[in-house]
Every structure is written in C-alpha cells, then in structure tokens.
Scaffold this motif. Structure first.
Motif, PDB file in Angstrom:
ATOM      1  N   THR A  31       0.851  -1.190   0.000  1.00 55.05           N
ATOM      2  CA  THR A  31       0.000   0.000   0.000  1.00 55.05           C
ATOM      3  C   THR A  31       0.886   1.239   0.000  1.00 55.05           C
ATOM      4  O   THR A  31       2.052   1.184   0.377  1.00 55.05           O
ATOM      5  N   TYR A  40      -2.894   0.951  -3.756  1.00 52.43           N
ATOM      6  CA  TYR A  40      -2.118  -0.285  -3.657  1.00 52.43           C
ATOM      7  C   TYR A  40      -1.351  -0.551  -4.941  1.00 52.43           C
ATOM      8  O   TYR A  40      -1.693  -0.061  -6.014  1.00 52.43           O
ATOM      9  N   LYS A  68      -5.875  -0.327   5.370  1.00 49.96           N
ATOM     10  CA  LYS A  68      -6.471  -1.666   5.447  1.00 49.96           C
ATOM     11  C   LYS A  68      -7.430  -1.918   4.286  1.00 49.96           C
ATOM     12  O   LYS A  68      -7.454  -3.015   3.729  1.00 49.96           O
ATOM     13  N   GLU A  69      -8.219  -0.922   3.908  1.00 48.80           N
ATOM     14  CA  GLU A  69      -9.147  -1.079   2.784  1.00 48.80           C
ATOM     15  C   GLU A  69      -8.383  -1.286   1.483  1.00 48.80           C
ATOM     16  O   GLU A  69      -8.756  -2.122   0.659  1.00 48.80           O
ATOM     17  N   LYS A  71      -5.372  -2.535   1.157  1.00 52.98           N
ATOM     18  CA  LYS A  71      -4.729  -3.851   1.230  1.00 52.98           C
ATOM     19  C   LYS A  71      -5.732  -4.971   0.957  1.00 52.98           C
ATOM     20  O   LYS A  71      -5.428  -5.901   0.205  1.00 52.98           O
ATOM     21  N   ARG A  72      -6.938  -4.885   1.545  1.00 58.21           N
ATOM     22  CA  ARG A  72      -7.962  -5.916   1.310  1.00 58.21           C
ATOM     23  C   ARG A  72      -8.324  -6.012  -0.161  1.00 58.21           C
ATOM     24  O   ARG A  72      -8.427  -7.105  -0.719  1.00 58.21           O
ATOM     25  N   THR A  73      -8.510  -4.859  -0.793  1.00 63.00           N
ATOM     26  CA  THR A  73      -8.883  -4.854  -2.213  1.00 63.00           C
ATOM     27  C   THR A  73      -7.736  -5.369  -3.067  1.00 63.00           C
ATOM     28  O   THR A  73      -7.937  -6.176  -3.977  1.00 63.00           O
ATOM     29  N   ASN A  75      -5.416  -7.433  -2.215  1.00 59.56           N
ATOM     30  CA  ASN A  75      -5.303  -8.883  -2.026  1.00 59.56           C
ATOM     31  C   ASN A  75      -6.332  -9.639  -2.860  1.00 59.56           C
ATOM     32  O   ASN A  75      -6.022 -10.684  -3.433  1.00 59.56           O
ATOM     33  N   LEU A  76      -7.554  -9.121  -2.944  1.00 62.75           N
ATOM     34  CA  LEU A  76      -8.577  -9.759  -3.776  1.00 62.75           C
ATOM     35  C   LEU A  76      -8.163  -9.741  -5.249  1.00 62.75           C
ATOM     36  O   LEU A  76      -8.287 -10.732  -5.959  1.00 62.75           O
ATOM     37  N   LEU A  99     -16.218  -6.422   0.917  1.00 63.92           N
ATOM     38  CA  LEU A  99     -14.945  -6.120   1.605  1.00 63.92           C
ATOM     39  C   LEU A  99     -15.081  -4.961   2.591  1.00 63.92           C
ATOM     40  O   LEU A  99     -14.125  -4.594   3.243  1.00 63.92           O
TER      41      LEU A  99
END
Length: 103
Positions: A31, A40, A68-69, A71-73, A75-76, A99
């Motif tokens: 990120t 990201y 965090k948002e 990173k989550r996206t 990763n998906l 998410l």
C-alpha cells in the motif's frame, strides 16, 4: 542404499521448498499513501503489474479511506490474478461492499 535414497529425497524436498518459497515472494500487495488517502501496488511474477491510486469500479476518482481497505482490495485482485493469469482482474461494486470498502 537406503541412505542414498533418503538423502536424495531430502535434497529434492529442499529444492522444491526453496522454489515454492521464492515464487510466493514474487506476488504481493503493498500500500502507499496518495494525496487523498491510500492506494495499492501489485507485484506479480516479479514485476510491478498494477498501481491503483483510486477505488476500482467506482465512477469517481477517490482513494481508499484507509491502508487496510486498500490492502484488502489489492489482495482480492491478486487472488483473481493468480487464479486466472490470462484475464485482467476486475472488481465489482458488490465485491467492494463485501470487503466493506467505503466510497
């Protein structure tokens, strides 16, 4: 004779482990801060493949509200890329909602 087979098997196992661990380090998400929030980057097969400053699938140019948002996206997207490397991964509004991405 058995000792040679065990040594060969152990050597082969170590080589496979090293190969797999190196390969996994070639794919990852990082990120970064933008002027308005977070984005990201995705490194895939050792190359920086995606730099995403804005939330995908949203009709506005807005950055992620948190690290965090982002990173989550990311990763998906990376999971989709690994599952289907020949197709460029896309994200839907439903996936963003699942998410818990605020936009």
């Amino acid at each position: 004779m058995v000792k040679k087979s065990v040594k060969k098997l152990l050597f082969l196992s170590i080589i496979i482990f090293l190969f797999l661990s190196c390969k996994s380090h070639q794919n990852f998400v990082t990120t970064f801060a933008t002027s308005n929030g977070w984005g990201y980057k995705i490194k895939y097969a050792g190359k920086e493949l995606i730099i995403q400053e804005n939330i995908p699938a949203v009709n506005k140019k807005i950055s992620f509200k948190s690290k965090k948002e982002a990173k989550r996206t990311g990763n998906l997207v990376l999971i989709k890329l690994i599952k289907s490397p020949s197709a460029f991964p896309d994200i839907s509004i439903n996936e963003l909602d699942s998410l818990k991405i605020s936009y």
